[in-house]
Design an enzyme around this catalytic site. Structure first.
Site, PDB file in Angstrom:
ATOM      1  N   ARG A 106      61.731  41.875  50.295  1.00  0.00           N
ATOM      2  CA  ARG A 106      60.622  42.599  49.652  1.00  0.00           C
ATOM      3  C   ARG A 106      60.307  41.882  48.347  1.00  0.00           C
ATOM      4  NH1 ARG A 106      59.023  48.611  47.900  1.00  0.00           N
ATOM      5  NH2 ARG A 106      58.801  48.678  50.147  1.00  0.00           N
ATOM      6  N   HIS A 133      52.459  44.864  54.659  1.00  0.00           N
ATOM      7  CA  HIS A 133      53.610  45.788  54.693  1.00  0.00           C
ATOM      8  C   HIS A 133      53.795  46.258  56.145  1.00  0.00           C
ATOM      9  CE1 HIS A 133      56.673  48.367  53.370  1.00  0.00           C
ATOM     10  NE2 HIS A 133      56.007  49.272  52.695  1.00  0.00           N
ATOM     11  N   GLN A 136      55.927  49.385  57.451  1.00  0.00           N
ATOM     12  CA  GLN A 136      55.321  50.683  57.134  1.00  0.00           C
ATOM     13  C   GLN A 136      54.367  51.108  58.255  1.00  0.00           C
ATOM     14  OE1 GLN A 136      55.736  52.830  54.228  1.00  0.00           O
ATOM     15  NE2 GLN A 136      54.654  54.190  55.640  1.00  0.00           N
ATOM     16  N   ASP A 228      47.012  55.529  49.572  1.00  0.00           N
ATOM     17  CA  ASP A 228      48.151  54.863  48.926  1.00  0.00           C
ATOM     18  C   ASP A 228      47.863  54.881  47.427  1.00  0.00           C
ATOM     19  OD1 ASP A 228      50.379  53.307  48.389  1.00  0.00           O
ATOM     20  OD2 ASP A 228      49.496  51.434  49.099  1.00  0.00           O
ATOM     21  N   CYS A 269      52.049  56.523  52.485  1.00  0.00           N
ATOM     22  CA  CYS A 269      53.259  55.702  52.641  1.00  0.00           C
ATOM     23  C   CYS A 269      54.317  56.032  51.592  1.00  0.00           C
ATOM     24  CB  CYS A 269      52.897  54.225  52.614  1.00  0.00           C
ATOM     25  SG  CYS A 269      51.897  53.750  51.192  1.00  0.00           S
ATOM     26  N   ARG A 297      60.370  55.494  58.781  1.00  0.00           N
ATOM     27  CA  ARG A 297      60.645  54.138  58.287  1.00  0.00           C
ATOM     28  C   ARG A 297      61.990  53.660  58.825  1.00  0.00           C
ATOM     29  NH1 ARG A 297      58.637  52.073  53.863  1.00  0.00           N
ATOM     30  NH2 ARG A 297      59.216  50.174  54.965  1.00  0.00           N
TER      31      ARG A 297
HETATM   32  N1   CP Z   1      56.566  53.077  51.413  1.00  0.00           N
HETATM   33  C1   CP Z   1      57.480  52.274  50.821  1.00  0.00           C
HETATM   34  O1   CP Z   1      57.511  51.061  51.045  1.00  0.00           O
HETATM   35  O2   CP Z   1      58.359  52.925  50.030  1.00  0.00           O
HETATM   36  P1   CP Z   1      59.378  52.213  49.037  1.00  0.00           P
HETATM   37  O3   CP Z   1      58.570  51.442  48.025  1.00  0.00           O
HETATM   38  O4   CP Z   1      60.177  53.339  48.430  1.00  0.00           O
HETATM   39  O5   CP Z   1      60.237  51.278  49.853  1.00  0.00           O
END
Ligand code: CP
Length: 311
Positions: A106, A133, A136, A228, A269, A297
């Site tokens: 990430r 992403h 997600q 988002d 998300c 997730r």
């Molecule tokens: N939706 C998501 O990626 O959450 P986090 O940033 O907590 O991983």
């Protein structure tokens, strides 16, 4: 379906059948977990979890999913390793590939996750970059399938920052799987033309569609409305400008009512900034589905690791 050894960097790299396979596998693994059955698919596998940016859901999902399947997750935060400073990404990738069986990344640049995949020699999974992403989207689509029993033909509206990693990835996933996807956003925040052109070719094949609108009436008939945060990680300096630009696109009860369908669901998300992109009352009204989506997730990330690395 054999996805062994594949990296998961963007849904662009996967066929509609492969994406559906991952969603269905996640549903199967979720049902097993609910009945107390975990697996051994990742037994003996060591998984590196590299996080340049903070995370609650993605980090916990990879960790729990890995342990559920008998693997060992190792968290590597931005100050723990020398990725891109003191050592090139290519060299770190080659080191990690000698020690780990799979790598989650990430971070900021999508190029970084591509380099990790090119140089490590092991499956690499994108846990979010500035551009995409994809894990997600698997969770979002599993949630939609749980709610509606199908994905093809659903009308999904994304309201908000239409050129962030979530809008990009929802557009790719929707166009591949035959959804009718609308981005409701001011024109300056519509996605890049080249990605739109690519997704239009996917939609032609799947029978889906992609539309863009600045008009709130675009939500009419929507099965689901998605939003988002208005400022993605790394864009904090733009906060006040973004709030002014996106305030008219807030998901509130008035916007939900414009769908003309009381059964329209709301997805996010997370994490959410209540009072900005979503009002507290709409969030709480749809909390059960939102937290199903968050739980999903874990099941979908488990499916990705099992499919690409598992025994
Ligand atoms: N939706 C998501 O990626 O959450 P986090 O940033 O907590 O991983």
């Amino acid at each position: 379906m054999n996805l062994k050894g594949r990296s998961f960097l963007t849904l662009k790299d996967f066929t509609p059948d492969e994406i559906m396979y991952l969603i269905d596998l996640a549903a199967e693994l979720k049902a097993k977990k609910k009945s107390g059955i975990t697996g051994e698919s990742l037994k003996g596998k060591n998984i590196a979890l590299i996080f340049e940016k903070p995370s609650t859901r993605t980090r916990c999902a990879f960790t729990v999913a890995c342990i559920d399947e008998g693997g060992h997750p190792e968290y590597l935060g931005k100050d723990d390793i020398q990725l891109g400073h003191k050592e090139s990404i290519e060299d770190t990738a080659r080191v990690l590939g000698r020690m780990f069986d799979g790598i989650e990344f990430r971070g900021f640049k999508h190029e970084t996750v591509e380099k990790l995949a090119s140089y490590s020699g092991v499956p690499v999974w994108n846990g979010l970059t500035d551009t995409y992403h994809p894990t997600q989207i698997l969770a979002d689509f599993l949630t939609l399938k749980e709610q509606f029993g199908t994905l093809s033909g659903l009308h999904l509206v994304y309201a908000g920052d239409g050129r962030n990693n979530m809008a990009n990835s929802l557009m790719i996933g929707s166009s591949k799987l035959g959804l009718h996807f609308t981005i409701l956003a001011p024109k300056v925040l519509w996605p890049e033309d080249s990605l739109v052109a690519t997704c239009k070719t996917y939609a032609q094949e799947s029978g889906g569609s992609i539309t863009f609108s600045e008009d709130l009436d675009a939500v009419k008939g929507a099965d689901a409305i998605y939003t988002d945060v208005w400022c993605s990680m790394g864009e904090e300096a733009l906060a006040s400008e973004r709030v002014a630009l996106l305030k008219p696109y807030q998901v509130n009860q008035q916007l939900m009512d414009k769908t003309g369908k009381p059964e329209t669901i709301f997805l996010h998300c997370l994490p959410a900034v209540k009072g900005n992109e979503i009002t507290e009352d709409v969030f709480e009204k749809h909390a059960d589905v939102i937290f199903d989506e968050a739980e999903n997730r874990m099941h979908t990330i488990k499916a990705v690791m099992v499919a690409t690395l598992g025994k």
